[in-house]
Design a protein around this motif. Structure first.
Motif, PDB file in Angstrom:
ATOM      1  N   ARG A   1      -3.255  -1.078  -4.359  1.00 26.18           N
ATOM      2  CA  ARG A   1      -3.072  -1.482  -2.963  1.00 26.18           C
ATOM      3  C   ARG A   1      -3.735  -2.831  -2.663  1.00 26.18           C
ATOM      4  O   ARG A   1      -4.726  -3.208  -3.288  1.00 26.18           O
ATOM      5  CB  ARG A   1      -3.676  -0.437  -2.025  1.00 26.18           C
TER       6      ARG A   1
ATOM      7  N   GLU B   1      -6.231   5.542  -1.465  1.00 29.14           N
ATOM      8  CA  GLU B   1      -7.111   5.032  -2.516  1.00 29.14           C
ATOM      9  C   GLU B   1      -6.336   4.493  -3.722  1.00 29.14           C
ATOM     10  O   GLU B   1      -6.938   4.208  -4.762  1.00 29.14           O
ATOM     11  CB  GLU B   1      -8.067   6.132  -2.968  1.00 29.14           C
ATOM     12  N   TRP B   2      -5.032   4.334  -3.611  1.00 31.17           N
ATOM     13  CA  TRP B   2      -4.219   3.813  -4.710  1.00 31.17           C
ATOM     14  C   TRP B   2      -4.799   2.492  -5.211  1.00 31.17           C
ATOM     15  O   TRP B   2      -5.030   1.563  -4.431  1.00 31.17           O
ATOM     16  CB  TRP B   2      -2.781   3.623  -4.235  1.00 31.17           C
ATOM     17  N   GLU B   3      -5.036   2.401  -6.507  1.00 31.99           N
ATOM     18  CA  GLU B   3      -5.720   1.243  -7.070  1.00 31.99           C
ATOM     19  C   GLU B   3      -4.923  -0.050  -6.912  1.00 31.99           C
ATOM     20  O   GLU B   3      -5.482  -1.143  -6.834  1.00 31.99           O
ATOM     21  CB  GLU B   3      -6.025   1.488  -8.559  1.00 31.99           C
TER      22      GLU B   3
ATOM     23  N   TYR C   1       0.848  -1.193   0.000  1.00 31.99           N
ATOM     24  CA  TYR C   1       0.000   0.000   0.000  1.00 31.99           C
ATOM     25  C   TYR C   1       0.883   1.242   0.000  1.00 31.99           C
ATOM     26  O   TYR C   1       2.107   1.157   0.184  1.00 31.99           O
ATOM     27  CB  TYR C   1      -0.930   0.023   1.225  1.00 31.99           C
ATOM     28  N   ARG C   2       0.264   2.384  -0.236  1.00 32.00           N
ATOM     29  CA  ARG C   2       0.956   3.667  -0.184  1.00 32.00           C
ATOM     30  C   ARG C   2       0.304   4.505   0.913  1.00 32.00           C
ATOM     31  O   ARG C   2      -0.839   4.952   0.751  1.00 32.00           O
ATOM     32  CB  ARG C   2       0.852   4.389  -1.525  1.00 32.00           C
TER      33      ARG C   2
ATOM     34  N   GLU D   1      -1.340   7.651  -0.086  1.00 33.26           N
ATOM     35  CA  GLU D   1      -2.353   7.539  -1.132  1.00 33.26           C
ATOM     36  C   GLU D   1      -3.287   6.364  -0.797  1.00 33.26           C
ATOM     37  O   GLU D   1      -3.228   5.311  -1.431  1.00 33.26           O
ATOM     38  CB  GLU D   1      -1.676   7.332  -2.485  1.00 33.26           C
TER      39      GLU D   1
END
Length: 256
Positions: free
Chosen positions: A40, A36-38, A30-31, A34
């Motif tokens: 993740r 909502e990073w797709e 994950y980030r 971010e």
């Protein structure tokens, strides 16, 4: 956070701290900046009342700011006592109505597969939810659709609001039950970091086209002896003078 309210689902948080540490600092991609990073990995907290434990992990991960701890459970806080996706960055679902989290995770895992997204979906659920029929409908659906991107994580602390789980509907061996349904199942000491790391690695690397489950046997109030000894630990009150005592014990046991 618990000290802000003086009470809450602190026993569950202490018991599940190790497995949340492994998910967020070893297993998941994950980030923090971010949410909502797709690309993740998704973490679905079916047991919404465990939110205090997940907030702690997300604060350590840099997803949530530490300076909001004092707002825990307050009006308009981004850290309500039960996890709510509409309030909290990084909180993927609104949990709390037990028995629905795994079904939501099945849908998400199907969606990711259809998009060609290689991310994993983790669903953390409780041993009490194993008594919900909707959970087993989701178990069967995951096998039907060969969801090898789905990893269920069961916190088996043998405690429910009304008493021990094993005096309700969990008398049979859990790993064997999941295997019989078609899942790749592991059962580990959920308070053993090395065992958890190995289990998550095995789950992610398993080559079979089937979903995976890790049953984590945990202890309520783990690490605080005077809380572990309490007869009722589902929702507990910690007196003002006990907080510093508990924190001192945790600091003493913290790995260097």
């Amino acid at each position: 956070m618990g000290e802000v309210q003086g009470q809450g689902y602190i026993g569950q948080a202490l018991g599940a701290a190790d497995l949340l540490a492994v998910t967020h600092f070893h297993a998941m991609t994950y980030r923090p900046e971010e949410p909502e990073w797709e690309g993740r990995d998704r973490f679905y907290l079916s047991i919404g009342h465990y939110a205090i434990a997940l907030y702690a992990a997300m604060i350590e991960a840099g997803i949530l700011p530490e300076d909001e701890i004092a707002t825990y459970g307050m009006d308009d806080s981004r850290m309500p006592m039960s996890g709510m996706a509409s309030y909290t960055p990084g909180m993927e679902i609104t949990g709390g109505s037990l028995g629905h989290g795994l079904g939501i995770a099945v849908g998400a895992a199907m969606g990711l597969k259809r998009k060609g997204n290689p991310a994993f979906v983790y669903n953390m659920l409780s041993d009490g939810e194993l008594g919900e029929g909707s959970t087993w409908e989701a178990v069967m659906s995951a096998v039907q659709w060969k969801l090898d991107n789905l990893i269920a994580v069961v916190d088996f602390n043998n405690q429910q609001a009304d008493g021990p789980t094993r005096e309700a509907l969990a008398r049979t061996p859990e790993a064997a039950k999941w295997e019989a349904f078609g899942w790749h199942a592991q059962e580990v000491d959920g308070n053993d970091l090395d065992a958890l790391v190995a289990a998550f690695d095995t789950a992610r690397r398993h080559e079979g086209a089937r979903p995976r489950v890790i049953i984590c046997n945990t202890k309520m109030c783990k690490g605080i002896p005077f809380l572990e000894e309490r007869e009722i630990t589902h929702f507990i009150r910690v007196e003002p003078d006990e907080w510093q005592k508990a924190l001192a014990i945790l600091d003493e046991e913290k790995p260097q």
